[in-house]
Design a protein around this motif. Structure first.
Motif, short mmCIF file in Angstrom:
data_model
loop_
_atom_site.label_atom_id
_atom_site.label_comp_id
_atom_site.label_asym_id
_atom_site.label_seq_id
_atom_site.Cartn_x
_atom_site.Cartn_y
_atom_site.Cartn_z
N ARG A 1 0.81 -1.22 0.00
CA ARG A 1 0.00 0.00 0.00
C ARG A 1 0.85 1.27 0.00
N PHE A 2 1.99 1.23 0.65
CA PHE A 2 2.83 2.43 0.70
C PHE A 2 3.78 2.51 -0.48
N LEU A 3 4.41 1.39 -0.84
CA LEU A 3 5.53 1.45 -1.77
C LEU A 3 5.11 1.49 -3.24
N LEU A 4 4.10 0.71 -3.61
CA LEU A 4 3.79 0.57 -5.04
C LEU A 4 3.46 1.90 -5.73
N PRO A 5 2.62 2.76 -5.14
CA PRO A 5 2.38 4.05 -5.82
C PRO A 5 3.63 4.93 -5.93
N ALA B 1 14.73 6.55 9.51
CA ALA B 1 14.03 7.44 10.44
C ALA B 1 12.60 6.95 10.69
N GLY B 2 11.94 6.48 9.63
CA GLY B 2 10.59 5.96 9.79
C GLY B 2 10.55 4.75 10.69
N ALA B 3 11.53 3.84 10.53
CA ALA B 3 11.58 2.64 11.37
C ALA B 3 11.82 3.00 12.83
N GLN B 4 12.67 4.01 13.07
CA GLN B 4 12.94 4.41 14.45
C GLN B 4 11.72 5.05 15.10
N LEU B 5 10.95 5.78 14.31
CA LEU B 5 9.81 6.52 14.87
C LEU B 5 8.55 5.66 15.01
N ALA B 6 8.32 4.76 14.03
CA ALA B 6 7.03 4.05 14.03
C ALA B 6 7.15 2.60 13.60
N GLY B 7 8.32 1.97 13.75
CA GLY B 7 8.46 0.56 13.46
C GLY B 7 8.19 0.23 12.00
N TRP B 8 7.42 -0.85 11.79
CA TRP B 8 7.17 -1.35 10.44
C TRP B 8 6.37 -0.36 9.60
N LEU B 9 5.37 0.28 10.21
CA LEU B 9 4.59 1.29 9.51
C LEU B 9 5.47 2.46 9.09
N GLY B 10 6.32 2.91 9.98
CA GLY B 10 7.21 4.02 9.68
C GLY B 10 8.22 3.67 8.60
N LEU B 11 8.71 2.42 8.63
CA LEU B 11 9.66 1.98 7.61
C LEU B 11 9.03 2.04 6.22
N ALA B 12 7.80 1.54 6.10
CA ALA B 12 7.11 1.56 4.81
C ALA B 12 6.85 2.99 4.33
N ALA B 13 6.38 3.85 5.23
CA ALA B 13 6.10 5.23 4.85
C ALA B 13 7.38 5.98 4.51
#
Length: 448
Positions: free
Chosen positions: A358-362, A404-416
């Motif tokens: 959902r995050f990466l493909l677009p 930075a995303g992984a540090q802030l919000a784990g898996w969701l942050g990594l994807a975003a």
């Protein structure tokens, strides 16, 4: 000729050059995704083990692609300058030197595989699977590299149909062999994880036998005068190949750093990331096809000094890339749960993969812009800029945002974070290309 008619003819030619490669890339990357889908049925541990090998597999691919980019650029420029005998000698050089270099690299990666994979975060269970898989996988990588160099020669001569057909044939052979060699047939239980690599070896060997015969029949390879040609061409070749290889080596290095970050989140996340990596390359099939079909065309225009057509080609290619990739990305994001269910073997992996899709493909629409600009740079006499752009994409935008995303919000942050990094890189590449093509007269003969 009117501008509208000329653009229409360019679009038709681009389509004819690209669609065989797009089908070939779809087939080739499709069988890699099929590999992962079959392996997922063996369990999370074998899938995670395969995912750990992706960065080093991409390392080999990066080197071979860098060499292929350079030789395709030189051959297409030689053809543009009516130096047909030189083009034949260059074709022979890349096959001999490329096969030897990739072979030495594969041997080194086998000898030092254990400490390397430990550094990437593989545990004892993963290493046990990697040990039985990595040998045949390296053999398949070498065979695939030889086949890729032959494809590069065909593309440099403007023939994209045969490489496309051979990619499809290899993929079909792999698709048939995968379940037989992984799971067995009848009373034979199969080879499990290594069976996927052996299936690729057989498929690539089939492709090599047929493509070699076609290449000899075309008489596009000549050994006479090859050493003199090597002395003449090694400087311009390395002037393109070195930056191109560095550019192509950046993604595997970034992949190693990424897998280290993902490994800290767990085996489920590693397995999901491995599937997403396969899905990424498959979803970018049209972009990858254009990065193969467009540079030889650009190289011939560069050799003839036709910067007007170069500008038109790049504008057309970027429009196609954005429209296609954004449409495909949104559709796949909407179908993410069903796509994950088809690819992943366990509910946990399916859930994590759905989030990534959902995050990466677009965001791959922006990534496609960056990839086209980098590939064009190697054909248009500014390989150093292409290398710096590739480096900025990964180490200025993608990796910092992902970490930075992984540090802030784990898996969701990594994807975003990964998606944001792709968007920023695409915007930056577009700005760079606009500045360069607004002053084409300063680029002819400028190698950086």
């Amino acid at each position: 000729m009117s501008s509208t008619l000329q653009q229409r003819e360019l679009a038709i030619t681009l389509w004819r050059q690209t669609w065989p490669m797009a089908i070939g890339v779809l087939a080739l990357l499709g069988f890699q995704l099929v590999d992962s889908a079959f392996i997922a049925r063996l369990g999370t541990a074998p899938l995670a083990a395969q995912s750990f090998t992706f960065p080093l597999s991409f390392l080999i691919i990066g080197i071979q692609v860098g060499m292929g980019i350079a030789i395709a650029a030189l051959i297409s420029r030689a053809l543009g300058g009516n130096e047909h005998d030189r083009a034949k000698r260059l074709s022979c050089l890349v096959l001999l030197a490329g096969g030897g270099i990739i072979g030495v690299i594969c041997i080194g990666l086998w000898l030092f595989h254990a400490p390397v994979f430990r550094q990437l975060g593989a545990d004892t269970t993963a290493l046990a699977y990697i040990r039985i898989y990595w040998g045949p996988q390296l053999l398949s990588a070498w065979l695939g590299a030889l086949l890729y160099f032959m494809y590069s020669v065909f593309r440099a001569y403007g023939n994209t149909r045969l490489p496309g057909k051979m990619m499809v044939l290899s993929s079909v052979a792999n698709l048939v062999l995968d379940p037989l060699l992984i799971f067995g047939v009848g009373s034979w239980e199969g080879w499990g994880l290594p069976g996927a690599a052996w299936a690729s070896c057989i498929a690539f060997t089939l492709g090599l036998v047929i493509t070699t015969q076609k290449l000899i029949r075309k008489q596009w390879v000549a050994r006479a005068g090859i050493w003199e040609e090597a002395r003449r061409s090694w400087r311009p070749y390395m002037g393109i190949a070195a930056p191109a290889m560095v550019s192509q080596l950046m993604p595997p290095l970034a992949s190693m750093l990424t897998i280290s970050v993902v490994a800290g989140l767990g085996d489920t996340q590693v397995a999901a990331w491995g599937l997403a990596s396969r899905l990424e390359t498959l979803s970018l099939m049209v972009i990858l096809a254009m990065t193969m079909s467009l540079p030889p065309w650009l190289g011939r225009c560069y050799g003839a000094g036709d910067w007007g057509q170069i500008q038109q080609l790049m504008r057309l290619a970027l429009k196609v890339a954005l429209a296609w990739q954004l449409t495909l990305g949104v559709l796949l994001a909407l179908c993410a749960p069903w796509l994950a269910m088809a690819l992943a073997g366990t509910p946990n992996v399916q859930s994590e993969l759905t989030l990534l899709v959902r995050f990466l493909l677009p965001s791959y629409a922006a990534l496609g812009v960056c990839m086209l600009v980098v590939s064009a740079g190697n054909a248009l006499g500014w390989p150093l800029r292409a290398m710096l752009l590739s480096s900025a994409r990964l180490f200025v935008f993608y990796l910092p945002c992902l970490w930075a995303g992984a540090q802030l919000a784990g898996w969701l942050g990594l994807a975003a974070g990964a998606a944001l990094g792709n968007l920023l890189a695409g915007l930056f590449a577009w700005i760079v290309l606009r500045r360069i093509l607004s002053r084409p007269e300063r680029q002819a003969g400028y190698s950086a």
